[in-house]
Design an enzyme around this catalytic site. Structure first.
Site, PDB file in Angstrom:
ATOM      1  N   SER A 135      -7.022  -8.670  -7.426  1.00 52.89           N
ATOM      2  CA  SER A 135      -5.769  -8.000  -7.128  1.00 52.89           C
ATOM      3  C   SER A 135      -4.626  -9.013  -7.160  1.00 52.89           C
ATOM      4  O   SER A 135      -4.463  -9.751  -8.139  1.00 52.89           O
ATOM      5  CB  SER A 135      -5.883  -7.290  -5.771  1.00 52.89           C
ATOM      6  OG  SER A 135      -4.852  -6.368  -5.572  1.00 52.89           O
ATOM      7  N   ARG A 201       0.772   1.317   5.289  1.00 47.97           N
ATOM      8  CA  ARG A 201      -0.661   1.070   5.110  1.00 47.97           C
ATOM      9  C   ARG A 201      -1.388   2.357   4.715  1.00 47.97           C
ATOM     10  O   ARG A 201      -2.302   2.343   3.888  1.00 47.97           O
ATOM     11  CB  ARG A 201      -1.253   0.511   6.403  1.00 47.97           C
ATOM     12  CG  ARG A 201      -2.731   0.164   6.304  1.00 47.97           C
ATOM     13  CD  ARG A 201      -2.979  -0.919   5.283  1.00 47.97           C
ATOM     14  NE  ARG A 201      -4.312  -1.499   5.419  1.00 47.97           N
ATOM     15  CZ  ARG A 201      -4.758  -2.508   4.685  1.00 47.97           C
ATOM     16  NH1 ARG A 201      -3.978  -3.050   3.772  1.00 47.97           N
ATOM     17  NH2 ARG A 201      -5.973  -2.983   4.866  1.00 47.97           N
ATOM     18  N   ASP A 289     -10.984   2.352 -10.221  1.00 45.47           N
ATOM     19  CA  ASP A 289      -9.767   1.717  -9.697  1.00 45.47           C
ATOM     20  C   ASP A 289      -8.535   2.482 -10.172  1.00 45.47           C
ATOM     21  O   ASP A 289      -8.213   2.515 -11.360  1.00 45.47           O
ATOM     22  CB  ASP A 289      -9.707   0.258 -10.166  1.00 45.47           C
ATOM     23  CG  ASP A 289      -8.664  -0.559  -9.423  1.00 45.47           C
ATOM     24  OD1 ASP A 289      -7.739   0.030  -8.829  1.00 45.47           O
ATOM     25  OD2 ASP A 289      -8.774  -1.799  -9.445  1.00 45.47           O
ATOM     26  N   HIS A 318     -10.426   0.612  -5.971  1.00 42.09           N
ATOM     27  CA  HIS A 318      -9.913  -0.754  -6.070  1.00 42.09           C
ATOM     28  C   HIS A 318     -10.606  -1.693  -5.092  1.00 42.09           C
ATOM     29  O   HIS A 318     -10.888  -2.852  -5.419  1.00 42.09           O
ATOM     30  CB  HIS A 318      -8.399  -0.753  -5.816  1.00 42.09           C
ATOM     31  CG  HIS A 318      -7.766  -2.094  -5.903  1.00 42.09           C
ATOM     32  ND1 HIS A 318      -7.739  -2.841  -7.073  1.00 42.09           N
ATOM     33  CD2 HIS A 318      -7.125  -2.854  -4.969  1.00 42.09           C
ATOM     34  CE1 HIS A 318      -7.105  -3.984  -6.858  1.00 42.09           C
ATOM     35  NE2 HIS A 318      -6.735  -4.025  -5.586  1.00 42.09           N
ATOM     36  N   ASP A 319     -10.905  -1.213  -3.896  1.00 45.16           N
ATOM     37  CA  ASP A 319     -11.559  -2.052  -2.890  1.00 45.16           C
ATOM     38  C   ASP A 319     -12.975  -2.447  -3.290  1.00 45.16           C
ATOM     39  O   ASP A 319     -13.607  -3.272  -2.613  1.00 45.16           O
ATOM     40  CB  ASP A 319     -11.604  -1.333  -1.539  1.00 45.16           C
ATOM     41  CG  ASP A 319     -10.307  -1.500  -0.760  1.00 45.16           C
ATOM     42  OD1 ASP A 319      -9.452  -2.304  -1.188  1.00 45.16           O
ATOM     43  OD2 ASP A 319     -10.151  -0.826   0.279  1.00 45.16           O
TER      44      ASP A 319
END
Length: 353
Positions: A135, A201, A289, A318-319
């Site tokens: 990232s 967040r 992702d 993505h994580d």
């Protein structure tokens, strides 16, 4: 955490022209530098991570993992502008004896790399065996490999891109809009903007995961429920976790830095900067992702000379680059040492069964 600090008293000029009168760099090291100084693993961390790579990348970095301190000298530095000890908006401005807050100068990915270089020089590391990042960490790793192609021997880029996309910028701007909507952000206090950061967040999480992640992990068991949904509780929980460990000012500036990422910026008269990378390179994308889709990693692999491209599946979107450590151990192990890979992977699987 065994945090080390390096104070650089020299003024640090940022790409946009502003000057930080000095730098404080927080970092951690694990293991021992060998006599040849050729066993360095340098980790560039992502948006809200820190220098303790053994904490946030467990399964890939650890005593019994692929990257272990018995074999490697592992370095991870907290990035410029971050909350965890390196010079950032809550640091004291020597000129005013007060924290910078929103007077902190804007910085970018190349500036972050400049700070990493200063630390590497301080540690007398002239060769980095493996530079790795995902990232925003991948954006830094890529820039560093362009700026100093001779220093980086092997490069591993995960879930990252050459130019931050309009989609990614839109997500970041939406988060900053949430922070700006919290009027305490302008109060110049360490707690300023906390409610806005919590909302930011929540927005970010939607880009880190995907539909199926929520459909399965936050599925309701009670059919007749009309409020207090699991997905709602989860968003609040994750927002609270971040505001208990991070500040809104650092988050604001770091998302701005990510937006500015463009390896082609101010290099119009040079060859494609990706083609100047000399490191043996592995580029890894994640099928699910949404934030950094695999097409962006394919672009990197197509333009970095000799780069290998790998796409992995993950439930976590993505994580996945932080979670799929068993798959990453196998694939990265094959990349860095194909002859040893089978034994290493078997050891890892046995220890983590």
């Amino acid at each position: 955490m065994n945090i080390k600090k390096y104070i650089c008293k020299d003024a640090f000029k940022l790409e946009e022209g502003s000057v930080l009168p000095e730098l404080e760099i927080a970092y951690q090291t694990f293991g021992t530098l060998n006599e040849k100084k050729d066993n360095v693993i340098w980790v560039c961390h992502a948006l809200t991570a820190n220098a303790d790579v053994f904490d946030w990348w467990k399964g890939l970095f650890g005593e019994n993992d692929l990257f272990n301190p018995q074999e490697y000298f592992i370095v991870c530095a907290n990035i410029l502008g971050s909350h965890y000890g390196t010079t950032h908006p809550l640091s004291v401005n020597p000129a005013t004896a007060e924290p910078w807050y929103l007077t902190f100068p804007h910085f970018n990915i190349r500036d972050m790399v400049g700070v990493q270089k200063i630390l590497a020089d301080h540690l007398e590391i002239s060769e980095i065996n493996i530079l790795i990042g995902g990232s925003l960490g991948g954006q830094q790793s890529m820039e560093w490999s362009i700026i100093e192609p001779g220093r980086i021997k092997r490069l591993i880029l995960l879930a990252t891109n050459a130019v931050h996309s309009p989609w990614g910028i839109a997500f970041n701007e939406s988060q900053r809009m949430a922070i700006r909507a919290d009027q305490t952000f302008y109060s110049n206090t360490p707690e300023g903007g906390k409610d806005g950061l919590k909302a930011a967040r929540s927005i970010a999480l939607l880009s880190y995961r995907h539909y199926e992640t929520y459909a399965i992990s936050q599925q309701e068991v009670i059919r007749n429920k009309t409020d207090d949904f699991k997905a709602s509780s989860y968003q609040n929980y994750q927002g609270d976790k971040l505001i208990n460990r991070f500040d809104a000012y650092s988050y604001w500036y770091l998302t701005k830095a990510m937006d500015s990422h463009n390896v082609f910026r101010n290099r119009e008269h040079q060859e494609n900067p990706l083609t100047t990378i000399k490191a043996q390179t592995l580029v890894i994308g994640i099928t699910t992702d949404l934030l950094f889709p695999p097409s962006e990693q394919r672009f990197l692999a197509d333009h970095i000379p000799g780069a290998q491209f790998l796409e992995i599946n993950s439930f976590y979107g993505h994580d996945g680059f932080l979670v799929e450590t068993e798959t990453l151990t196998k694939e990265i192990g094959a990349f860095i040492n194909p002859l040893r890979n089978d034994a290493k992977v078997n050891q890892y699987i046995k220890l983590h069964d």
